[in-house]
Scaffold this motif. Structure first.
Motif, PDB file in Angstrom:
ATOM      1  N   VAL A   7      -8.600   1.610  -9.720  1.00  0.00           N
ATOM      2  CA  VAL A   7      -9.488   0.518 -10.116  1.00  0.00           C
ATOM      3  C   VAL A   7      -8.953  -0.821  -9.607  1.00  0.00           C
ATOM      4  N   SER A   8      -7.668  -1.086  -9.833  1.00  0.00           N
ATOM      5  CA  SER A   8      -7.171  -2.431  -9.534  1.00  0.00           C
ATOM      6  C   SER A   8      -7.002  -2.683  -8.036  1.00  0.00           C
ATOM      7  N   ARG A   9      -6.912  -1.634  -7.229  1.00  0.00           N
ATOM      8  CA  ARG A   9      -6.766  -1.857  -5.779  1.00  0.00           C
ATOM      9  C   ARG A   9      -8.071  -1.611  -5.017  1.00  0.00           C
ATOM     10  N   SER A  10      -9.131  -1.200  -5.724  1.00  0.00           N
ATOM     11  CA  SER A  10     -10.361  -0.782  -5.035  1.00  0.00           C
ATOM     12  C   SER A  10     -11.014  -1.905  -4.228  1.00  0.00           C
ATOM     13  N   GLU A  11     -10.734  -3.168  -4.595  1.00  0.00           N
ATOM     14  CA  GLU A  11     -11.317  -4.272  -3.830  1.00  0.00           C
ATOM     15  C   GLU A  11     -10.244  -5.086  -3.109  1.00  0.00           C
ATOM     16  N   ILE A  12      -9.024  -4.542  -3.047  1.00  0.00           N
ATOM     17  CA  ILE A  12      -7.935  -5.269  -2.380  1.00  0.00           C
ATOM     18  C   ILE A  12      -7.429  -4.509  -1.157  1.00  0.00           C
ATOM     19  N   ASP A  13      -6.862  -3.312  -1.374  1.00  0.00           N
ATOM     20  CA  ASP A  13      -6.204  -2.621  -0.254  1.00  0.00           C
ATOM     21  C   ASP A  13      -6.244  -1.097  -0.365  1.00  0.00           C
ATOM     22  N   LEU A  14      -7.241  -0.572  -1.052  1.00  0.00           N
ATOM     23  CA  LEU A  14      -7.278   0.887  -1.231  1.00  0.00           C
ATOM     24  C   LEU A  14      -7.446   1.624   0.106  1.00  0.00           C
ATOM     25  N   MET A  15      -8.103   1.012   1.075  1.00  0.00           N
ATOM     26  CA  MET A  15      -8.203   1.645   2.395  1.00  0.00           C
ATOM     27  C   MET A  15      -6.814   1.796   3.026  1.00  0.00           C
ATOM     28  N   ASP A  16      -5.988   0.766   2.870  1.00  0.00           N
ATOM     29  CA  ASP A  16      -4.619   0.835   3.403  1.00  0.00           C
ATOM     30  C   ASP A  16      -3.781   1.853   2.625  1.00  0.00           C
ATOM     31  N   ILE A  17      -3.982   1.899   1.315  1.00  0.00           N
ATOM     32  CA  ILE A  17      -3.248   2.860   0.481  1.00  0.00           C
ATOM     33  C   ILE A  17      -3.565   4.284   0.945  1.00  0.00           C
ATOM     34  N   LYS A  18      -4.851   4.535   1.228  1.00  0.00           N
ATOM     35  CA  LYS A  18      -5.254   5.866   1.703  1.00  0.00           C
ATOM     36  C   LYS A  18      -4.584   6.205   3.033  1.00  0.00           C
ATOM     37  N   GLU A  19      -4.503   5.225   3.931  1.00  0.00           N
ATOM     38  CA  GLU A  19      -3.847   5.444   5.225  1.00  0.00           C
ATOM     39  C   GLU A  19      -2.370   5.764   5.041  1.00  0.00           C
TER      40      GLU A  19
ATOM     41  N   PRO B  65       0.807  -1.222   0.000  1.00  0.00           N
ATOM     42  CA  PRO B  65       0.000   0.000   0.000  1.00  0.00           C
ATOM     43  C   PRO B  65       0.844   1.278   0.000  1.00  0.00           C
ATOM     44  N   ALA B  66       1.963   1.278   0.720  1.00  0.00           N
ATOM     45  CA  ALA B  66       2.825   2.463   0.723  1.00  0.00           C
ATOM     46  C   ALA B  66       3.461   2.658  -0.656  1.00  0.00           C
ATOM     47  N   TYR B  67       3.800   1.549  -1.316  1.00  0.00           N
ATOM     48  CA  TYR B  67       4.331   1.639  -2.677  1.00  0.00           C
ATOM     49  C   TYR B  67       3.308   2.301  -3.606  1.00  0.00           C
TER      50      TYR B  67
END
Length: 339
Positions: A293-305, A267-269
């Motif tokens: 699109v590709s992370r919206s159902e995997i880890d987009l919440m973590d990416i936002k954090e 997610p940090a990447y």
């Protein structure tokens, strides 16, 4: 901005997006009381009416999971005799069109099409290939290569080989095999030995033995590599990422750094990739579209954090100032405003 990469010891217990199969950390979930026929009626009205009603397209397609969008697509074709993709392409244009088409494409096919685009035409887009192959799980890579074979009749690895070369090609092809070790056992002695081997192949000698880096970084499991990163820092006093950056250059350096970052914290990447896509003059829309699109159902919440931790403000707020129109609205819906 190093915070996300610094504390290696914390890594050992944290989950990895490279192995996760749950979609609990996605921003897009299945819609409750989902009725594909209602959605089809709404989409038809939006598309067939006078002037397209973008708002309907956005609301329907961003608030259903990809699996639900597939059901909508099937029902749409049954009723109209046309594919939803073709109608979206006929009725919208530019980045907005690309984004809607991405949303209604199954994830494996979407990854596959992004790879095709990256190797098509004059000049290969290595940064796209690097992002995809460094961050996808074996399962995702296998699914993507299956689609590639089905759609082109060729092996993806064969086409990659004719488009990229040298050590970058070597590393990319290993990743494209989708055979990274997936055991969760960590062999500490082996991690120590391989950290030492990497140190001797890079920092310690004149000239770098790239093969050693490629072999270890592209084959070992995520937990094993995390342990190796810790052992490496103990031996070298530098992080493995810093060593790669000082010992290598060009596409190979970028790929191996991406692998290390995804092993540590995918997610940090992705947060960094999103930041760079909106930095300076001009925005790289294709990167924003692909990641959201590709992370919206995997880890987009973590990416936002991670984005907020790294850059001090929210991804939503950045999108607000960088993208506009129907395209911007759609991205913001995928991102979600919270946090």
């Amino acid at each position: 901005t190093m915070s996300a990469w610094e504390d290696l010891e914390l890594l050992l217990d944290s989950p990895s997006s490279l192995t996760v199969t749950s979609n609990a950390r996605g921003t897009v979930k299945d819609k409750a009381n989902f009725k594909p026929e209602d959605d089809v009626a709404a989409l038809r009205k939006a598309i067939e009416g006078l002037g397209t009603t973008e708002k309907t397209l956005i609301d329907v397609l961003t608030q259903r999971s990809n699996a639900q969008r597939q059901l909508i697509g099937t029902a749409y074709q049954k009723v109209t005799g046309r594919t939803l993709v073709a109608d979206l392409e006929g009725d919208t244009h530019g980045d907005f069109e690309d984004l809607l088409v991405a949303l209604v494409t199954p994830p494996a096919a979407y990854d596959c099409h992004e790879v095709m685009k990256a190797i098509k035409g004059s000049g290969t887009t290595e940064s796209t290939l690097t992002e995809i192959f460094a961050s996808r799980s074996n399962r995702q890579i296998k699914a993507m290569t299956d689609v590639y074979l089905k759609e082109t009749g060729r092996l993806m690895s064969h086409d990659l080989k004719s488009e990229v070369s040298g050590d970058y090609c070597k590393a990319l092809l290993i990743l494209a095999e989708g055979k990274r070790d997936e055991s969760t056992n960590v062999d500490t002695a082996k991690a120590k030995a391989e950290a030492k081997a990497l140190y001797e192949a890079g920092e310690k000698k004149w000239g770098t033995d790239e093969d050693k880096f490629i072999d270890i970084l592209c084959h070992r499991s995520v937990p094993q590599l995390r342990q190796t990163l810790i052992e490496y820092k103990n031996i070298s006093k530098k992080t493995l990422q810093e060593s790669i950056e000082s010992e290598m250059s060009g596409d190979l350096e970028e790929l191996l750094v991406a692998v290390v970052k995804c092993v540590k914290n995918a997610p940090a990447y992705f947060a960094e990739r999103l930041f760079k896509a909106m930095k300076g003059a001009g925005t790289t829309e294709s990167t924003l579209t692909r990641i959201l699109v590709s992370r919206s159902e995997i880890d987009l919440m973590d990416i936002k954090e991670e984005y907020k931790k790294l850059f001090g403000y929210t991804l939503y707020c950045r999108l607000e100032s960088e993208v506009s129109g129907s395209y911007g609205e759609t991205l913001k819906k995928l991102c979600g405003q919270d946090g």
